[in-house]
Scaffold this active site. Structure first.
Site, PDB file in Angstrom:
ATOM      1  N   GLY A   1      65.408  28.660  57.915  1.00 16.74           N
ATOM      2  CA  GLY A   1      65.798  30.407  57.713  1.00 16.74           C
ATOM      3  C   GLY A   1      64.491  30.859  57.382  1.00 16.74           C
TER       4      GLY A   1
ATOM      5  NE  ARG B   1      56.983  33.008  54.136  1.00 20.62           N
ATOM      6  CZ  ARG B   1      57.487  31.486  54.547  1.00 20.62           C
ATOM      7  NH1 ARG B   1      57.181  30.623  54.921  1.00 20.62           N
ATOM      8  NH2 ARG B   1      58.548  32.255  54.681  1.00 20.62           N
ATOM      9  CB  VAL B   2      54.650  28.904  49.621  1.00 21.45           C
ATOM     10  CG1 VAL B   2      54.854  27.490  49.468  1.00 21.45           C
ATOM     11  CG2 VAL B   2      52.764  28.440  49.387  1.00 21.45           C
ATOM     12  N   GLY B   3      56.612  28.982  51.855  1.00 21.77           N
ATOM     13  CA  GLY B   3      58.248  28.935  52.103  1.00 21.77           C
ATOM     14  C   GLY B   3      59.040  28.415  51.290  1.00 21.77           C
ATOM     15  CG  ASP B   4      62.723  27.375  52.697  1.00 19.49           C
ATOM     16  OD1 ASP B   4      61.622  28.060  53.431  1.00 19.49           O
ATOM     17  OD2 ASP B   4      63.591  26.393  53.532  1.00 19.49           O
TER      18      ASP B   4
ATOM     19  CB  THR C   1      61.703  25.165  59.917  1.00 22.09           C
ATOM     20  OG1 THR C   1      60.741  26.033  59.279  1.00 22.09           O
ATOM     21  CG2 THR C   1      61.632  24.282  59.397  1.00 22.09           C
TER      22      THR C   1
ATOM     23  N   GLY D   1      62.670  31.226  54.596  1.00 19.55           N
ATOM     24  CA  GLY D   1      62.292  30.993  53.052  1.00 19.55           C
ATOM     25  C   GLY D   1      62.523  31.977  52.226  1.00 19.55           C
TER      26      GLY D   1
HETATM   27  N1  ASP Z   1      61.579  28.192  56.089  1.00 21.11           N
HETATM   28  C1  ASP Z   1      60.908  28.529  57.078  1.00 21.11           C
HETATM   29  C2  ASP Z   1      60.072  29.061  55.772  1.00 21.11           C
HETATM   30  O1  ASP Z   1      60.049  29.966  55.713  1.00 21.11           O
HETATM   31  C3  ASP Z   1      61.075  28.917  57.977  1.00 21.11           C
HETATM   32  C4  ASP Z   1      61.485  28.395  59.118  1.00 21.11           C
HETATM   33  O2  ASP Z   1      63.180  27.462  59.144  1.00 21.11           O
HETATM   34  O3  ASP Z   1      61.245  28.517  60.276  1.00 21.11           O
HETATM   35  O4  ASP Z   1      58.240  28.735  56.091  1.00 21.11           O
END
Ligand code: ASP
Length: 293
Positions: free
Chosen positions: A212, A188-191, A160, A214
């Site tokens: 990282g 799916r929704v991450g951070d 990311t 999420g």
């Molecule tokens: N933080 C991102 C997510 O969880 C993924 C990543 O940082 O690689 O969507």
């Protein structure tokens, strides 16, 4: 790949700092740096964003500035070359903070943000190869089973993109942009698009951008947690170290953080084996490394 990523990060630092030198605000520098990374195809963001199990590319992005606590974000946006600019549109052209799904895409296209090319045959093939490695096809019925299998095997994806910046007026800003994690479930929704999780900025305390897994970052609202720690007097190094320690010990989460204080002190911290990242204050050459202690 790593060499090209390093060169691209150095270019992003030149671009972002170049904006600051011209007198632009920190948010402009963050957006410009992230746009460059989104356009590179070398990271999991923008044209390089991963495909979801159904073959679609849905992206998330957010940004925030610390002066007025302005923030904007998009989740599950498609077909847009620069999700970070779509997040800025949400911040500046609407009364909202987060838009998701097809309406977010429609907003971006309404304001004539550049469109993104469809995933290439090579990207589709890579997805099919990944899926075949596991066995079942990603049919609606098989998707959840497939996801659960993958989730057990998956390593932290740390590609990311994100940025933090401090401008001449003392305003900090942070942003992040992603295609999510490998072979994630559609929807799916991450951070990354969640303010306080993927990024946060407050001139009275500092700015943070996270990458990282999420699911862990969300549960500890990592960006705001680190900023709050700085508000209580911790340095960027101490705040980042403490929060990543907590993430690891409480929920075995894996992440990396870009942490910047309003006085210009900063830290790049991660509890993953690597995190390719860099920094520059306009003197000498930008520093870009794969690992930070
Ligand atoms: N933080 C991102 C997510 O969880 C993924 C990543 O940082 O690689 O969507």
């Amino acid at each position: 790949m790593m060499g090209r990523q390093r060169a691209c990060l150095a270019e992003a630092l030149y671009t972002g700092y170049g904006r600051l030198r011209e007198g632009a605000v920190a948010l402009d520098a963050v957006e410009a740096a992230i746009c460059l990374l989104e356009a590179s195809g070398l990271f999991n963001a923008g044209i390089g964003a991963r495909l979801q199990l159904d073959g679609s590319r849905r992206m998330d992005a957010s940004l925030m500035e610390g002066r007025g606590l302005g923030a904007g974000a998009v989740a599950g946006i498609k077909s847009v070359r620069h999700p970070i600019s779509a997040a800025r549109l949400v911040m500046e052209r609407t009364e909202h903070v987060l838009l998701s799904g097809p309406p977010a895409t429609r907003l971006a296209l309404h304001f004539q943000l550049a469109r993104q090319a469809s995933p290439t045959p090579a990207q589709r093939k890579a997805l099919q190869t990944d899926i075949r490695k596991i066995g079942p096809q990603a049919s609606a019925a098989g998707t959840l089973r497939l996801f659960n299998t993958l989730a057990r095997r998956r390593k932290a994806g740390l590609e990311t993109v994100g940025a933090v910046a401090l401008d001449r007026a003392g305003t900090v800003a942070a942003g992040a942009s992603t295609g999510g994690v490998t072979l994630m479930l559609p929807g799916r929704v991450g951070d990354t698009p969640l303010i306080g999780c993927g990024c946060y900025a407050d001139d009275e305390a500092g700015a943070v951008s996270m990458s990282g897994v999420g699911e862990g970052i969300i549960r500890l609202a990592m960006a705001k947690t680190i900023v709050d720690r700085m508000a209580s007097g911790a340095t960027p190094v101490a705040a980042g170290r403490w929060a990543l320690g907590l993430l690891g010990s409480r929920i075995r989460g894996q992440a990396g953080a870009l942490v910047l204080a309003p006085n210009g002190k900063f830290a790049i911290r991660h509890n993953t084996p690597y995190m390719i990242a860099g920094y520059w204050n306009g003197h000498g050459e930008p520093v870009v490394k794969d690992k930070y202690e």
